[in-house]
Design a protein around this motif. Sequence first.
Motif, PDB file in Angstrom:
ATOM      1  N   GLN A 223      -7.041  -2.231   7.292  1.00 55.72           N
ATOM      2  CA  GLN A 223      -6.247  -1.195   6.691  1.00 55.72           C
ATOM      3  C   GLN A 223      -5.332  -0.502   8.004  1.00 55.72           C
ATOM      4  OE1 GLN A 223      -8.496   0.363   3.790  1.00 55.72           O
ATOM      5  NE2 GLN A 223      -7.888  -1.325   2.806  1.00 55.72           N
ATOM      6  N   LEU A 224      -6.313   0.046   9.185  1.00 54.30           N
ATOM      7  CA  LEU A 224      -5.596   1.264   9.575  1.00 54.30           C
ATOM      8  C   LEU A 224      -4.633  -0.352  10.536  1.00 54.30           C
ATOM      9  CD1 LEU A 224      -6.280   3.885  11.072  1.00 54.30           C
ATOM     10  CD2 LEU A 224      -7.285   2.639  12.933  1.00 54.30           C
ATOM     11  N   LEU A 225      -5.032  -0.536  11.045  1.00 52.11           N
ATOM     12  CA  LEU A 225      -3.884  -2.225  11.883  1.00 52.11           C
ATOM     13  C   LEU A 225      -2.876  -3.074  11.424  1.00 52.11           C
ATOM     14  CD1 LEU A 225      -6.740  -4.516  14.086  1.00 52.11           C
ATOM     15  CD2 LEU A 225      -5.479  -2.555  15.251  1.00 52.11           C
ATOM     16  N   ASN A 226      -2.941  -2.573  10.459  1.00 53.81           N
ATOM     17  CA  ASN A 226      -1.809  -3.042   8.769  1.00 53.81           C
ATOM     18  C   ASN A 226      -2.136  -4.392   9.298  1.00 53.81           C
ATOM     19  OD1 ASN A 226       1.122  -0.935   8.622  1.00 53.81           O
ATOM     20  ND2 ASN A 226      -0.693  -0.871   8.249  1.00 53.81           N
ATOM     21  N   ASP A 227      -2.963  -4.802   9.293  1.00 57.11           N
ATOM     22  CA  ASP A 227      -3.577  -6.467   9.525  1.00 57.11           C
ATOM     23  C   ASP A 227      -3.798  -7.023   7.901  1.00 57.11           C
ATOM     24  OD1 ASP A 227      -2.983  -6.927  11.909  1.00 57.11           O
ATOM     25  OD2 ASP A 227      -5.515  -7.441  12.922  1.00 57.11           O
ATOM     26  N   GLN A 228      -4.152  -5.985   7.062  1.00 60.19           N
ATOM     27  CA  GLN A 228      -3.702  -6.180   5.897  1.00 60.19           C
ATOM     28  C   GLN A 228      -3.154  -5.638   4.555  1.00 60.19           C
ATOM     29  OE1 GLN A 228      -8.015  -4.856   4.493  1.00 60.19           O
ATOM     30  NE2 GLN A 228      -7.231  -5.205   1.809  1.00 60.19           N
ATOM     31  N   TYR A 229      -2.050  -6.403   3.958  1.00 62.07           N
ATOM     32  CA  TYR A 229      -1.544  -5.580   3.050  1.00 62.07           C
ATOM     33  C   TYR A 229      -2.451  -5.310   1.825  1.00 62.07           C
ATOM     34  CZ  TYR A 229       2.457  -4.777  -0.269  1.00 62.07           C
ATOM     35  OH  TYR A 229       3.356  -3.959  -0.562  1.00 62.07           O
ATOM     36  N   VAL A 230      -1.763  -3.511   1.420  1.00 58.62           N
ATOM     37  CA  VAL A 230      -2.183  -3.400   0.588  1.00 58.62           C
ATOM     38  C   VAL A 230      -0.606  -2.819  -0.361  1.00 58.62           C
ATOM     39  CG1 VAL A 230      -3.247  -0.959  -0.082  1.00 58.62           C
ATOM     40  CG2 VAL A 230      -3.755  -1.852   2.482  1.00 58.62           C
ATOM     41  N   THR A 231      -1.116  -2.705  -1.459  1.00 53.62           N
ATOM     42  CA  THR A 231      -0.513  -2.831  -2.673  1.00 53.62           C
ATOM     43  C   THR A 231       0.440  -1.538  -3.044  1.00 53.62           C
ATOM     44  OG1 THR A 231      -1.410  -2.800  -4.504  1.00 53.62           O
ATOM     45  CG2 THR A 231      -0.983  -4.869  -3.779  1.00 53.62           C
ATOM     46  N   ILE A 232       1.183  -0.905  -3.184  1.00 45.05           N
ATOM     47  CA  ILE A 232       1.727   0.398  -4.027  1.00 45.05           C
ATOM     48  C   ILE A 232       0.948   1.026  -4.497  1.00 45.05           C
ATOM     49  CG2 ILE A 232       3.416   1.426  -4.957  1.00 45.05           C
ATOM     50  CD1 ILE A 232       5.443  -0.262  -3.795  1.00 45.05           C
ATOM     51  N   ALA A 233       0.542   0.185  -5.459  1.00 44.31           N
ATOM     52  CA  ALA A 233      -0.533   1.132  -6.621  1.00 44.31           C
ATOM     53  C   ALA A 233      -1.590   0.806  -6.018  1.00 44.31           C
ATOM     54  CB  ALA A 233      -0.687  -0.235  -8.260  1.00 44.31           C
ATOM     55  N   THR A 234      -2.493   0.452  -4.964  1.00 46.92           N
ATOM     56  CA  THR A 234      -3.483   1.171  -4.022  1.00 46.92           C
ATOM     57  C   THR A 234      -3.416   1.804  -3.717  1.00 46.92           C
ATOM     58  OG1 THR A 234      -4.473  -1.354  -4.378  1.00 46.92           O
ATOM     59  CG2 THR A 234      -5.299   0.154  -2.653  1.00 46.92           C
ATOM     60  N   LEU A 235      -1.984   2.462  -2.799  1.00 45.99           N
ATOM     61  CA  LEU A 235      -2.254   3.104  -1.928  1.00 45.99           C
ATOM     62  C   LEU A 235      -1.913   4.488  -2.680  1.00 45.99           C
ATOM     63  CD1 LEU A 235       0.624   1.726   0.364  1.00 45.99           C
ATOM     64  CD2 LEU A 235      -1.440   2.238   0.588  1.00 45.99           C
ATOM     65  N   SER A 236      -1.575   4.104  -4.468  1.00 48.14           N
ATOM     66  CA  SER A 236      -1.810   5.650  -4.983  1.00 48.14           C
ATOM     67  C   SER A 236      -2.659   5.406  -5.242  1.00 48.14           C
ATOM     68  CB  SER A 236      -0.361   5.299  -6.647  1.00 48.14           C
ATOM     69  OG  SER A 236       0.896   4.377  -5.857  1.00 48.14           O
ATOM     70  N   SER A 237      -3.775   4.564  -5.857  1.00 52.09           N
ATOM     71  CA  SER A 237      -4.749   5.559  -6.444  1.00 52.09           C
ATOM     72  C   SER A 237      -6.479   5.258  -5.757  1.00 52.09           C
ATOM     73  CB  SER A 237      -5.397   4.087  -7.513  1.00 52.09           C
ATOM     74  OG  SER A 237      -5.638   2.355  -6.847  1.00 52.09           O
ATOM     75  N   ASN A 238      -5.386   4.828  -4.289  1.00 53.55           N
ATOM     76  CA  ASN A 238      -7.584   4.857  -3.644  1.00 53.55           C
ATOM     77  C   ASN A 238      -5.992   5.942  -2.036  1.00 53.55           C
ATOM     78  OD1 ASN A 238      -8.925   4.623  -1.078  1.00 53.55           O
ATOM     79  ND2 ASN A 238      -9.358   2.889  -2.361  1.00 53.55           N
TER      80      ASN A 238
ATOM     81  N   ALA B  80      -4.802   7.018   3.576  1.00 55.62           N
ATOM     82  CA  ALA B  80      -4.906   7.506   4.511  1.00 55.62           C
ATOM     83  C   ALA B  80      -4.778   6.567   5.951  1.00 55.62           C
ATOM     84  CB  ALA B  80      -5.799   7.996   5.088  1.00 55.62           C
ATOM     85  N   LEU B  81      -5.439   5.477   6.232  1.00 56.59           N
ATOM     86  CA  LEU B  81      -5.672   4.559   7.297  1.00 56.59           C
ATOM     87  C   LEU B  81      -4.648   3.686   6.860  1.00 56.59           C
ATOM     88  CD1 LEU B  81      -9.224   3.050   5.795  1.00 56.59           C
ATOM     89  CD2 LEU B  81      -8.656   5.035   7.957  1.00 56.59           C
ATOM     90  N   TYR B  82      -4.049   3.231   5.731  1.00 52.46           N
ATOM     91  CA  TYR B  82      -2.858   1.989   6.123  1.00 52.46           C
ATOM     92  C   TYR B  82      -1.093   2.663   6.368  1.00 52.46           C
ATOM     93  CZ  TYR B  82      -0.047  -1.862   3.996  1.00 52.46           C
ATOM     94  OH  TYR B  82       0.960  -2.845   4.219  1.00 52.46           O
ATOM     95  N   LEU B  83      -1.028   4.370   5.919  1.00 57.66           N
ATOM     96  CA  LEU B  83      -0.070   5.359   6.416  1.00 57.66           C
ATOM     97  C   LEU B  83      -0.697   5.663   7.588  1.00 57.66           C
ATOM     98  CD1 LEU B  83       1.467   5.405   3.140  1.00 57.66           C
ATOM     99  CD2 LEU B  83       2.079   3.889   4.737  1.00 57.66           C
ATOM    100  N   TRP B  84      -1.624   5.925   8.415  1.00 61.17           N
ATOM    101  CA  TRP B  84      -1.522   6.636   9.654  1.00 61.17           C
ATOM    102  C   TRP B  84      -1.410   8.390   8.985  1.00 61.17           C
ATOM    103  CZ3 TRP B  84       2.295   2.574  11.843  1.00 61.17           C
ATOM    104  CH2 TRP B  84       1.211   1.410  11.464  1.00 61.17           C
ATOM    105  N   ASP B  85      -2.297   8.462   7.754  1.00 62.15           N
ATOM    106  CA  ASP B  85      -1.960   9.837   8.050  1.00 62.15           C
ATOM    107  C   ASP B  85      -3.597  11.367   8.883  1.00 62.15           C
ATOM    108  OD1 ASP B  85      -2.053  12.954   6.322  1.00 62.15           O
ATOM    109  OD2 ASP B  85      -2.544  11.968   4.503  1.00 62.15           O
TER     110      ASP B  85
END
Length: 468
Positions: free
Chosen positions: A61-76, A81-86
Amino acid sequence: MKNIYKKIACLLALGLTFASCENYLDDVPKGFKSPTTLADYEAFLRDEYTNHRVDITGASQLLNDQYVTIATLSSNRLYNALYLWDENADRIALKVSDETTYYSGYAGISTFNLIIENALNTTKATEAEKRVVWAEAKILRAMNYFNLVNFYADTYLASTASTKLSVPLITSANINAPSKQVTIQEMYDFILNDVKEALPYLLKVSQTPLHPNLGAGYAFYSRVYLQMNNYTEALKYADLALAENNKLYDWIGYYNTNKAIIDVPNSYTTTTSPMSYNYVENYTYRHGTFNNLTTENSIPIERAQRFEAGDARFISRWKIYTVGAETYYRRTLSGAFNFGGITTVEVYLIKAECLARAGQISEALAVLNAVRKTRILPSYYQDIATTDKTTALNAIYRTKRNELINTLIPFADARRLNAEGIYKVSFTKTVNGTAYTLKSDSHLWTMPFPQGAIKNPGNGTITQNVAK
């Protein structure tokens, strides 16, 4: 032997215990068999879904080697934090539950400890046969510790490795075994010693793809030395590994065989993954990140754009897909994937980097291009030719990140290169008009231990290696 049954009954990793399990069983239960023969212990090595699971979800997820859906980003919030580098997110607070990466890693270590402790005293086997199983468990234990230290601790630097903490070291399967969070140097010394002790007894051809062979031992040694920036030893063992197996899979042939399915527009009919148990590039097979174990990750558009044009391996695995407001590259392979083991292509690219580091640029590019010729469609292919060391290394790194996507290696390499400070790895992207950046010196490159491990560290203590 009662501790074996405590471990099974309580389903515990890391030698941890709950009060209810402390005196769960003191004797072998009726209807159960106490392992005594070598075959009994060797059977544990065949438990692939428990002992060969290498989950690296956070790194992907940190490398964005995995797509994370909008729904998952909203719920997890942790995935967000990892996928959007917060960098402001408190990942420690967000890791409120157990984590597969940590607990499956230590569950495997517990099993391998059990084998290492008992294999040499088993029955119905010769001493040579016992040593083989003992050595295989040593390699697998070392591989698990390498994964854990390169996930939860800072990367190896000779100048700081003796002072920075790594991960808990446990060498016994006993449920009350002591746990010590050793330094990074101590952990690498332990890993190297396990490999050194195992190498004389590994078979050239192993019993199954799950059992590491001699080539796997050499290849893993090469991987570890590369992570330690010891290019001389990494090259030495890369050559020894390739002497055992130097095959590369013909991805161009795979594409041509399946192009009638792959090239159909808007069709997502899957083809069978060749990266399975009998993949010609395998030294040893282990499962990867995905929960299902029979599919791989879809990837973001930005990640897809980092592949070379005409990469048959990419074209055969992903296809652009839109559903609602989301567009990404959807996976199109099904089957088994060797994302947790070790393969020849990794070793070829280790060799290429080591040669380039030594100033042998033409030799390094010859190795790199040998890999690319089995991947890049002829209508797109051109040799990479340069006399510039930086250009050559960047070409090697690009190919390696693409070849080993969905494995731990791109994450481990990025950490190594960032610590070195010459060939830094950072990423930027824009999502819905907002710019995001993963800096090369971000604390996000080290994953925090899950809260469960900190609160219940077994017979020892654990200190977080990152502030948040």
